[in-house]
Design a protein around this motif. Structure first.
Motif, PDB file in Angstrom:
ATOM      1  N   TYR A 175       0.763  -1.194  -0.034  1.00  0.00           N
ATOM      2  CA  TYR A 175      -0.036   0.025  -0.197  1.00  0.00           C
ATOM      3  C   TYR A 175       0.957   1.410   0.048  1.00  0.00           C
ATOM      4  O   TYR A 175       0.340   2.339   0.263  1.00  0.00           O
ATOM      5  CB  TYR A 175      -0.848  -0.043   1.223  1.00  0.00           C
ATOM      6  CG  TYR A 175      -2.149  -0.897   1.065  1.00  0.00           C
ATOM      7  CD1 TYR A 175      -2.789  -1.096  -0.074  1.00  0.00           C
ATOM      8  CD2 TYR A 175      -2.128  -1.970   2.013  1.00  0.00           C
ATOM      9  CE1 TYR A 175      -3.997  -2.003  -0.146  1.00  0.00           C
ATOM     10  CE2 TYR A 175      -3.243  -2.897   1.978  1.00  0.00           C
ATOM     11  CZ  TYR A 175      -3.953  -3.076   0.816  1.00  0.00           C
ATOM     12  OH  TYR A 175      -5.213  -3.871   0.798  1.00  0.00           O
TER      13      TYR A 175
ATOM     14  N   ILE B 196     -11.279   6.633  -0.716  1.00  0.00           N
ATOM     15  CA  ILE B 196     -10.407   6.284  -1.838  1.00  0.00           C
ATOM     16  C   ILE B 196     -10.765   7.022  -3.268  1.00  0.00           C
ATOM     17  O   ILE B 196     -12.202   7.124  -3.523  1.00  0.00           O
ATOM     18  CB  ILE B 196     -10.560   4.708  -2.387  1.00  0.00           C
ATOM     19  CG1 ILE B 196     -10.011   3.995  -1.053  1.00  0.00           C
ATOM     20  CG2 ILE B 196      -9.807   4.466  -3.706  1.00  0.00           C
ATOM     21  CD1 ILE B 196      -8.648   4.028  -0.792  1.00  0.00           C
TER      22      ILE B 196
ATOM     23  N   LEU C  71      -4.087   7.039  -4.477  1.00  0.00           N
ATOM     24  CA  LEU C  71      -3.142   5.683  -4.538  1.00  0.00           C
ATOM     25  C   LEU C  71      -1.759   5.897  -4.898  1.00  0.00           C
ATOM     26  O   LEU C  71      -1.567   6.564  -5.859  1.00  0.00           O
ATOM     27  CB  LEU C  71      -3.922   4.475  -5.498  1.00  0.00           C
ATOM     28  CG  LEU C  71      -5.209   4.324  -5.346  1.00  0.00           C
ATOM     29  CD1 LEU C  71      -5.699   3.044  -6.255  1.00  0.00           C
ATOM     30  CD2 LEU C  71      -5.366   3.794  -3.823  1.00  0.00           C
TER      31      LEU C  71
ATOM     32  N   ASP D 145       1.196   1.343  -4.971  1.00  0.00           N
ATOM     33  CA  ASP D 145       0.124   0.862  -4.424  1.00  0.00           C
ATOM     34  C   ASP D 145      -0.289  -0.296  -5.304  1.00  0.00           C
ATOM     35  O   ASP D 145      -0.763  -0.133  -6.475  1.00  0.00           O
ATOM     36  CB  ASP D 145      -0.917   1.609  -4.263  1.00  0.00           C
ATOM     37  CG  ASP D 145      -2.205   1.212  -3.396  1.00  0.00           C
ATOM     38  OD1 ASP D 145      -2.640   0.216  -3.546  1.00  0.00           O
ATOM     39  OD2 ASP D 145      -2.529   1.984  -2.294  1.00  0.00           O
TER      40      ASP D 145
ATOM     41  N   ARG E  51      -3.487  -0.519  -7.794  1.00  0.00           N
ATOM     42  CA  ARG E  51      -3.324  -0.097  -9.235  1.00  0.00           C
ATOM     43  C   ARG E  51      -3.423  -1.143 -10.153  1.00  0.00           C
ATOM     44  O   ARG E  51      -3.962  -0.733 -11.349  1.00  0.00           O
ATOM     45  CB  ARG E  51      -1.953   0.798  -9.319  1.00  0.00           C
ATOM     46  CG  ARG E  51      -2.213   2.278  -8.791  1.00  0.00           C
ATOM     47  CD  ARG E  51      -0.984   3.158  -9.024  1.00  0.00           C
ATOM     48  NE  ARG E  51      -1.233   4.473  -8.448  1.00  0.00           N
ATOM     49  CZ  ARG E  51      -1.860   5.449  -9.073  1.00  0.00           C
ATOM     50  NH1 ARG E  51      -2.336   5.276 -10.255  1.00  0.00           N
ATOM     51  NH2 ARG E  51      -2.004   6.633  -8.549  1.00  0.00           N
TER      52      ARG E  51
END
Length: 333
Positions: free
Chosen positions: A26, A220, A225, A229, A232
């Motif tokens: 993450y 989100i 992101l 991450d 994706r």
């Protein structure tokens, strides 16, 4: 903190903590001191159920979790996993070092011994097969864990993302305490066959990604992101699929606002209301989110609430698979 019972005797907090994100997938990993702070706070707030795996890192996550929970060993249940063939460091980091699955009995024993050392414990509380190995009969896998249980190195046996037939075959050799699989408002396929099988056999369910990998929190956005991450690379988080999936969260946000709670608490409470044999393990690296997640335990939803929530996020409306093709090929075996 309320508790839940998995299998025939494993008692855990109603909400656990998934620890994978502390060091991979993450974005920026936590330092050891930051991980210790989150783990200690989790215990203080009543969480007794912690989830890790050898492949998270690989290996580093078990070390972080083991070190952070060492002061609380007598108060916690630590689950870890075996089942992948992990290559040398030269192959990269994280999941890039995976060369496939490996649940040969001799390898299961090797992983157990290594995990015991990394965790700094004398026994593994719950030992999951991370993914089913099509090249090794599940009866042999269950038998290998049964031997480890007899030797006092493992307490309970678990499976992850296994199909109903596999669960039955494994359970006949060594009782399965829990199945860990993805389950949330945006993935409910387990309700058709898996959940009835678990309840027939007396096996608990441990949902991972109960917040839809963060999407159900309402926080989100495509730009939130990090470049590294792993979401994706997931179909549900790409392009028009993400835009469509985000639109479904708006209805949840409205219901949560009416109840004076957050969308995350609403989504977690919905899962908790699906049965006393279910203990989700949302992951977080932030203490405010940890406190928020725990608050879901005290949320009361009526049958009408539950129906409205489920209707707000119809599974048929979710766009995209939950994994890329290679990942999808490894689930439901």
């Amino acid at each position: 903190m309320k508790t839940r019972k998995l299998g025939d005797g494993l008692e855990v907090s109603a909400i656990g903590l998934g620890c994978m994100g502390m060091n991979q997938v993450y974005g920026t990993p936590l330092t050891a001191s930051a991980a210790n702070e989150v783990l200690a706070k989790a215990v203080e707030l009543g969480i007794t159920f912690f989830d890790t795996a050898e492949v998270y890192g690989p290996f580093l996550n078990e070390e972080l979790v083991g070190a952070g929970l060492k002061p609380f060993r007598d108060k916690v249940v630590i689950a870890t996993k075996f089942g992948f063939d992990i290559g040398p460091e030269g192959l990269g980091s994280g999941y890039s070092r995976m060369r496939g699955v490996n649940s040969r009995p001799e390898h299961i024993r090797e992983v157990a011994e290594a995990s015991l050392k990394r965790l700094g414990v004398e026994v593994i509380d719950l030992f999951y097969q991370h993914r089913v190995d099509p090249n090794v009969p599940i009866e042999d896998v269950a038998g290998a864990v049964k031997d480890l249980i007899a030797e006092g190195k493992v307490k309970h046996f678990g499976l992850s993302e296994a199909g109903a037939a596999t669960i039955r075959k494994a359970h006949a050799v060594q009782p399965v305490a829990a199945l860990q699989s993805e389950y949330s408002l945006w993935f409910r396929e387990l309700e058709a066959e898996i959940l009835p099988t678990l309840r027939e056999l007396g096996v608990g369910l441990v949902p991972y990604s109960p917040l839809g990998r963060g999407l159900l929190t309402g926080a989100i956005k495509p730009e939130t992101l990090a470049e590294n991450d792993f979401r994706r690379g997931l179909p549900r988080f790409q392009g028009e699929a993400l835009t469509k999936n985000l639109s479904l969260v708006e209805a949840l946000t409205q219901i949560a606002a009416e109840k004076g709670i957050t969308p995350a608490q609403l989504a977690l409470s919905w899962i908790l209301h699906q049965g006393e044999d279910i203990a989700p393990i949302p992951g977080t690296t932030k203490i405010p989110r940890l406190q928020e997640n725990i608050g879901a335990v005290d949320v009361v939803l009526s049958p009408e609430d539950l129906a409205r929530i489920a209707a707000a996020v119809p599974e048929t409306a979710i766009e995209g698979d939950r994994y890329a093709p290679a990942g999808m090929a490894m689930v439901g075996r």
